[in-house]
Design a protein around this motif. Structure first.
Motif, mmCIF file in Angstrom:
data_model
loop_
_atom_site.group_PDB
_atom_site.id
_atom_site.type_symbol
_atom_site.label_atom_id
_atom_site.label_comp_id
_atom_site.label_asym_id
_atom_site.label_seq_id
_atom_site.Cartn_x
_atom_site.Cartn_y
_atom_site.Cartn_z
ATOM 1 N N ARG A 161 0.634 -1.179 -0.060
ATOM 2 C CA ARG A 161 0.064 -0.098 -0.125
ATOM 3 C C ARG A 161 0.784 1.278 -0.115
ATOM 4 N NH1 ARG A 161 -4.054 -0.701 4.807
ATOM 5 N NH2 ARG A 161 -5.084 0.980 3.655
ATOM 6 N N ASP A 162 1.991 1.126 -0.003
ATOM 7 C CA ASP A 162 3.016 2.121 0.030
ATOM 8 C C ASP A 162 2.758 3.032 1.038
ATOM 9 O OD1 ASP A 162 5.288 3.647 -0.959
ATOM 10 O OD2 ASP A 162 4.270 4.669 -2.305
ATOM 11 N N ARG A 163 2.699 2.737 2.206
ATOM 12 C CA ARG A 163 2.239 3.752 3.552
ATOM 13 C C ARG A 163 2.662 2.795 4.689
ATOM 14 N NH1 ARG A 163 -4.060 4.007 4.271
ATOM 15 N NH2 ARG A 163 -4.087 4.593 2.061
ATOM 16 N N ASN A 164 3.183 3.554 5.767
ATOM 17 C CA ASN A 164 3.637 3.213 7.037
ATOM 18 C C ASN A 164 2.484 3.388 7.876
ATOM 19 O OD1 ASN A 164 6.535 2.965 6.771
ATOM 20 N ND2 ASN A 164 6.828 5.099 6.539
ATOM 21 N N MET A 165 2.383 2.283 8.769
ATOM 22 C CA MET A 165 1.562 2.149 9.825
ATOM 23 C C MET A 165 1.952 2.956 10.905
ATOM 24 S SD MET A 165 1.176 -2.091 10.563
ATOM 25 C CE MET A 165 0.274 -1.475 12.114
ATOM 26 N N PRO A 166 0.830 3.918 11.394
ATOM 27 C CA PRO A 166 1.102 4.931 12.541
ATOM 28 C C PRO A 166 1.477 4.198 13.806
ATOM 29 C CG PRO A 166 -1.416 4.519 12.104
ATOM 30 C CD PRO A 166 -0.611 3.869 10.971
ATOM 31 N N LEU A 167 2.528 4.400 14.208
ATOM 32 C CA LEU A 167 3.097 3.751 15.592
ATOM 33 C C LEU A 167 2.878 4.764 16.861
ATOM 34 C CD1 LEU A 167 6.156 2.480 14.365
ATOM 35 C CD2 LEU A 167 3.978 1.278 14.475
ATOM 36 N N GLY A 168 2.327 6.118 16.508
ATOM 37 C CA GLY A 168 2.038 6.935 17.745
ATOM 38 C C GLY A 168 3.421 7.576 18.076
ATOM 39 N N LYS A 169 3.131 8.583 19.046
ATOM 40 C CA LYS A 169 4.256 9.229 19.627
ATOM 41 C C LYS A 169 5.085 8.239 20.525
ATOM 42 C CE LYS A 169 5.529 13.394 22.143
ATOM 43 N NZ LYS A 169 5.025 14.525 23.099
ATOM 44 N N TRP A 170 6.329 8.332 20.371
ATOM 45 C CA TRP A 170 7.413 7.354 20.654
ATOM 46 C C TRP A 170 7.129 5.981 20.643
ATOM 47 C CZ3 TRP A 170 6.098 11.006 25.523
ATOM 48 C CH2 TRP A 170 6.843 12.174 25.379
#
Length: 287
Positions: free
Chosen positions: A127-136
């Motif tokens: 999908r050519d996108r990064n998964m959101p991992l949140g702050k820190w």
């Protein structure tokens, strides 16, 4: 010598022969060394704020730290076991619980980290996108380390840890609806299936793209695609080898006492995880 009873009521002496115990300690120590080398390579080659590193490099650091702590726990138990034999002092119930919590904590965190890495790679490739991992990276670290710690602490409070012929882990019970089978056998099996499916899908996708890339962009692009496919295959292979033995052992325990060779094999294979993970990372990093 410490004597206890297995769940099938057969008298069992915890007497791992030195031909097995000593190599186990050596292998886990080697895993610590290799994992430490990977840690040093990561810290020396990556610059700037840690949270600006590439996602895969942050994942690698989390994984290698988990590996080091896991193998330290295993090595500590192995050394304590031999001191127990030499000094004729039992490993207490509290000590066994502590070893069990530590070993399971970092074992579960490895599985969660590997699964999340596969999901991130799938998102990136397909999908050519990064998964959101949140702050820190909170969306990663809380599930990977926090949830197992809370779960294992509760299990320790309810006296769910005990000693088996090769380690201190969750108490073993017969049946597929037991804590032991659900937390080790089923959870690890689900991770194996999910990771294999994700990487296999990516591998097929990349292989299909290779032909097009060769036609439109030349041989070098196709070679790069094949290298990526090979790297993905290595990650799948390592995960299946490292945790597949645990699934087999847990499934066997659910129905009957497994042969001691199966237990030794699971421990040996698990102990080599740091070596295999380190070799794969250093190979990928080099290329």
């Amino acid at each position: 010598m410490h004597r206890t009873y297995l769940i099938n009521d057969t008298d069992n002496l915890y007497a791992t022969p030195k031909e097995v115990g000593i190599p186990m300690i050596i292998i886990t120590f080697c895993s610590i060394v290799i994992s430490s080398i990977v840690f040093i390579v990561l810290m020396k080659t990556k610059k700037g704020n840690f949270f600006t590193w590439r996602v895969i490099d942050r994942f690698s650091l989390y994984t290698v730290i988990s590996d080091i702590l896991f193998y330290f726990s295993q090595t500590a138990y192995g050394i304590h076991y031999w001191l127990e034999k030499l000094l004729n002092i039992e490993i207490s119930k509290l000590e066994c619980t502590i070893y069990g919590v530590l070993i399971m904590e970092f074992l579960l965190s490895q599985v969660i980290l590997n699964t999340t890495t596969a999901m991130c790679a799938f998102n990136l490739v397909m999908r050519d996108r990064n998964m959101p991992l949140g702050k820190w990276d909170v969306y990663l670290l809380c599930p990977a380390f926090g949830i197992p710690l809370v779960l294992l602490t509760i299990e320790a409070f309810f006296d769910q840890f005990g000693r088996n012929p090769v380690a201190c882990l969750l108490k073993e019970e017969r049946g597929i609806l037991t804590i032991h089978f659900l937390q080790i056998g089923l959870f690890f099996l689900v991770s194996l299936v999910l990771i294999t499916a994700l990487y296999l899908t990516m591998w097929i996708y990349i292989r299909r793209q290779t032909t097009a890339m060769k036609s439109y962009f030349g041989q070098q692009s196709a070679v790069n695609a094949r290298r990526l496919a090979l790297k993905l295959s290595l990650y799948v292979l390592i995960h299946v080898i490292q945790f597949g033995a645990n699934v087999i052992e847990a499934a066997w325990i659910a129905f009957e006492e497994p042969p001691i060779g199966v237990r030794y094999a699971a421990i040996f294979i698990g102990a080599t995880g740091g070596i295999m993970n380190g070799a794969v990372y250093l190979t990928v990093h080099k290329n």
